[in-house]
Motif scaffolding. Structure first.
Motif, short mmCIF file in Angstrom:
data_model
loop_
_atom_site.label_atom_id
_atom_site.label_comp_id
_atom_site.label_asym_id
_atom_site.label_seq_id
_atom_site.Cartn_x
_atom_site.Cartn_y
_atom_site.Cartn_z
N SER A 516 0.83 -1.21 0.00
CA SER A 516 0.00 0.00 0.00
C SER A 516 0.86 1.25 0.00
O SER A 516 0.56 2.22 -0.71
CB SER A 516 -0.92 0.01 1.22
OG SER A 516 -1.77 -1.12 1.23
N ASP A 517 1.93 1.25 0.78
CA ASP A 517 2.78 2.43 0.84
C ASP A 517 3.50 2.65 -0.49
O ASP A 517 3.70 3.80 -0.90
CB ASP A 517 3.79 2.28 1.97
CG ASP A 517 4.38 3.62 2.39
OD1 ASP A 517 3.61 4.48 2.84
OD2 ASP A 517 5.60 3.81 2.24
N SER A 522 -0.98 3.80 2.01
CA SER A 522 -0.92 3.17 3.32
C SER A 522 -1.73 3.90 4.38
O SER A 522 -2.14 3.30 5.38
CB SER A 522 0.54 3.05 3.78
OG SER A 522 1.16 4.31 3.82
N ASP A 523 -1.97 5.20 4.18
CA ASP A 523 -2.77 5.94 5.17
C ASP A 523 -4.17 5.34 5.33
O ASP A 523 -4.77 5.44 6.41
CB ASP A 523 -2.90 7.40 4.77
CG ASP A 523 -1.60 8.18 4.94
OD1 ASP A 523 -0.68 7.63 5.56
OD2 ASP A 523 -1.52 9.32 4.45
N ALA A 524 -4.69 4.71 4.27
CA ALA A 524 -6.04 4.14 4.34
C ALA A 524 -6.12 2.99 5.34
O ALA A 524 -7.19 2.69 5.86
CB ALA A 524 -6.47 3.65 2.95
N LEU A 525 -4.98 2.35 5.64
CA LEU A 525 -5.00 1.22 6.56
C LEU A 525 -5.16 1.65 8.01
O LEU A 525 -5.71 0.91 8.83
CB LEU A 525 -3.70 0.41 6.41
CG LEU A 525 -3.55 -0.36 5.11
CD1 LEU A 525 -2.11 -0.85 4.97
CD2 LEU A 525 -4.51 -1.54 5.06
N PRO A 535 9.09 0.26 8.86
CA PRO A 535 9.73 0.91 7.72
C PRO A 535 10.86 1.85 8.12
O PRO A 535 11.76 2.11 7.32
CB PRO A 535 8.59 1.68 7.05
CG PRO A 535 7.59 1.91 8.13
CD PRO A 535 7.70 0.73 9.06
N GLU A 536 10.85 2.38 9.34
CA GLU A 536 11.89 3.32 9.75
C GLU A 536 13.13 2.56 10.20
O GLU A 536 13.04 1.44 10.71
CB GLU A 536 11.40 4.20 10.90
CG GLU A 536 10.25 5.11 10.55
CD GLU A 536 8.91 4.40 10.58
OE1 GLU A 536 7.95 4.93 10.00
OE2 GLU A 536 8.83 3.31 11.18
#
Length: 542
Positions: A516-517, A522-525, A535-536
């Motif tokens: 998604s990202d 990805s914000d939708a999740l 991820p960081e």
């Protein structure tokens, strides 16, 4: 001209190439002669008299301009027919392609301050990665683009946006923080996917307790109910990560302090390694097998899963992890035929070094490891290890994911050959043998999307093909969720890995976020991985 009257061309510099008089051209030549630093200025460029331009290096392509009251410093490369409009700040190492329009009052800031606690802001060290803007980009007025961002070609950034992460090619993005609204190609990059992702995440959150309870046998977490296996630590870690990811708490019926106690009790004080075993009450105490290597053996993955489970619980390993190795040890890993195993060893070693640095401020031999990796990377493929006729690039790509997850990604470092990596990974993604039946599994999909996601921090090469693949995988996996049970590791498989369990659920939830990202959705999740698949970087060295 009235004294101190603003120059028309400062505010309308696009007129310079076609309409400037000889006197105006002479004046511009004098203006350019006063610029300091290293200069490479094409014909018909314009630098406003009122612009504050103090660059170490400045390159401007044909017919480009810097308009009134712009503030431009650092090492700036501006392509042909590209514009920095009035009152815009462009600072640091900034590379801007051809045909780029940057609206008024916009800021491209290719540097940042540290934020370490206990130190005044004015004493914090600076960091600087750089900003890259592709060809044919329109950046609206009052936009802010932060350090480390790449904006892909043919993209539009809406007025007032704050861009904190990469924007792929052919996108329309806006907002604070900026998110992708649609594609300029007409592809179904977004379409119904935001709503589908939102509904999926809501369903997964509602069923979190059912999924975890199904894998609790009354004394311990098991990966899949009904599968006869020795008690393991990983199901506990997967349960902790699933609960944290979806509902931001511990698994129902378990307290944070008790889980931390169980996890920390399995670490050997002498080696720092976590031996195989169970976390039920009879498994507490000194581990029985403290002689395992961080590079090989059953304890290596526990460096990852236990370390990150403790972190999401707000704790850490009590003891540093032994990371002694020689370069011969690295050379002797099975790169020729089992690059996945070799990469997993590097992953565990890199993670041990990162955990020691993060948890105990011990740096270890990180420079030696990263130097070895740099000299052993293949410039042609961007990877480590060798392909094999039996499984093509599977071992190479899967090993690349494990290796880079624990090193380059975990320390926030750039890949040595990102374009070559993308080409290799995309070639593998087209090998249908590796993504059907038993081979359609969480490892094989993760080991493609994470390298594509990671490489896109440095390049937009191959992005359109990557986006098509990512959307296809995303639509495929979302239909495999089993109500009350979660995901199977290999949902289309023929063995017991096709039974939903904790490992499959934890991995696929992270994969869905990465897919998604990569698509900008990805914000939708409404969830963000904080564990093994975060991820960081764990420790940023940039």
């Amino acid at each position: 001209m009235v004294p101190n009257e603003p120059l028309r061309l400062d505010f309308l510099p696009w007129e310079y190439a076609r309409k400037a008089s000889e006197a105006e051209r002479d004046r511009q030549a004098e203006r350019q002669a006063r610029l300091g630093g290293s200069l490479e200025l094409a014909p018909d460029v314009y630098v406003a008299e009122s612009a504050a331009v103090y660059c170490d290096e400045l390159r401007m392509g044909d017919r480009s301009y810097i308009a009134a009251h712009a503030y431009v410093t650092g090492r700036i490369a501006l392509g042909a027919d590209s514009t920095i409009n009035p009152f815009t700040a462009v600072r640091g190492v900034v590379t801007i392609g051809d045909g780029v329009r940057i609206g008024a009052h916009t800021s491209l800031l290719a540097f940042n301050h540290g934020t370490a606690p206990g130190e005044p802001i004015f004493k914090q060290p600076h960091t600087a990665v750089g900003i890259t803007i592709g060809d044919d980009v329109w950046i609206g007025s009052n936009v802010t683009i932060l350090d480390g961002v790449t904006v892909g070609p043919h993209t539009i950034i809406g007025a007032g946006a704050v861009v904190t992460k990469d924007i792929p090619a052919n996108s329309v993005a806006a907002g604070n923080p900026a998110r992708i609204l649609r594609s300029r190609t007409g592809a179904s990059m977004s379409g119904d996917l935001p709503a589908v992702l939102k509904d999926f995440a809501a369903k997964a959150r509602e069923q979190t307790d059912d999924v975890l309870a199904r894998c609790w046998d009354g004394a311990r977490f098991v990966d899949r109910p009904g599968i006869d296996r020795e008690p393991e630590i990983r199901p506990w870690c997967d349960a902790i990560e699933i609960a944290d990811l979806l509902v931001r708490r511990t698994p129902a019926g378990h307290t944070r302090d008790d889980l931390v106690r169980r996890l920390r009790a399995r670490q050997d004080p002498a080696t720092g390694l976590v031996s195989p075993g169970d976390l039920s009450d009879d498994g507490l105490g000194k581990p029985s097998d403290a002689e395992l290597s961080v590079l090989e053996g059953p304890a290596s993955y526990h460096v990852l899963c236990v370390g990150y489970a403790l972190q999401v619980l707000g704790s850490s390993f009590e003891h540093p992890i032994t990371t002694d190795f020689t370069l011969d040890d690295l050379d002797n890993l099975p790169w020729a035929r089992r690059a996945w195993s070799a990469g997993s060893g590097i992953d565990a070693l890199g993670t041990a070094l990162a955990r020691n640095l993060h948890d105990h401020q011990e740096s270890g031999a990180l420079e030696s490891l990263m130097g070895w990796l740099l000299t052993r990377a293949d410039p042609a493929s961007g990877t480590w290890g060798s392909p094999h006729p039996d499984d093509g690039l599977l071992q190479v790509v899967n090993g690349f994911y494990r290796l880079t997850r624990g090193t380059y990604a975990q320390f926030g470092l750039p890949l040595p050959y990102p374009e070559q990596t993308v080409a290799t990974v995309l070639a593998h993604s087209n090998d249908r043998r590796m993504f059907t039946g038993d081979n359609y599994n969480a490892c094989n999909v993760l080991d493609v999307i994470h390298p594509l996601w990671l490489a896109r921090k440095q390049t937009t090469y191959g992005e359109q093909e990557g986006r098509r693949w990512a959307e296809a995988q995303l639509r495929a996996i979302l239909t495999r969720w089993v109500d009350g049970a979660g995901f199977a590791f290999a949902p289309d498989g023929t063995d017991d890995r096709a039974i939903p369990g904790l490992q499959g659920t934890e991995m696929w939830l992270a994969i869905i976020w990465l897919l998604s990202d990569y698509l900008g959705l990805s914000d939708a999740l409404g969830y963000h991985p904080r564990g093994v698949h975060r991820p960081e970087p764990l420790v940023s060295l940039r």
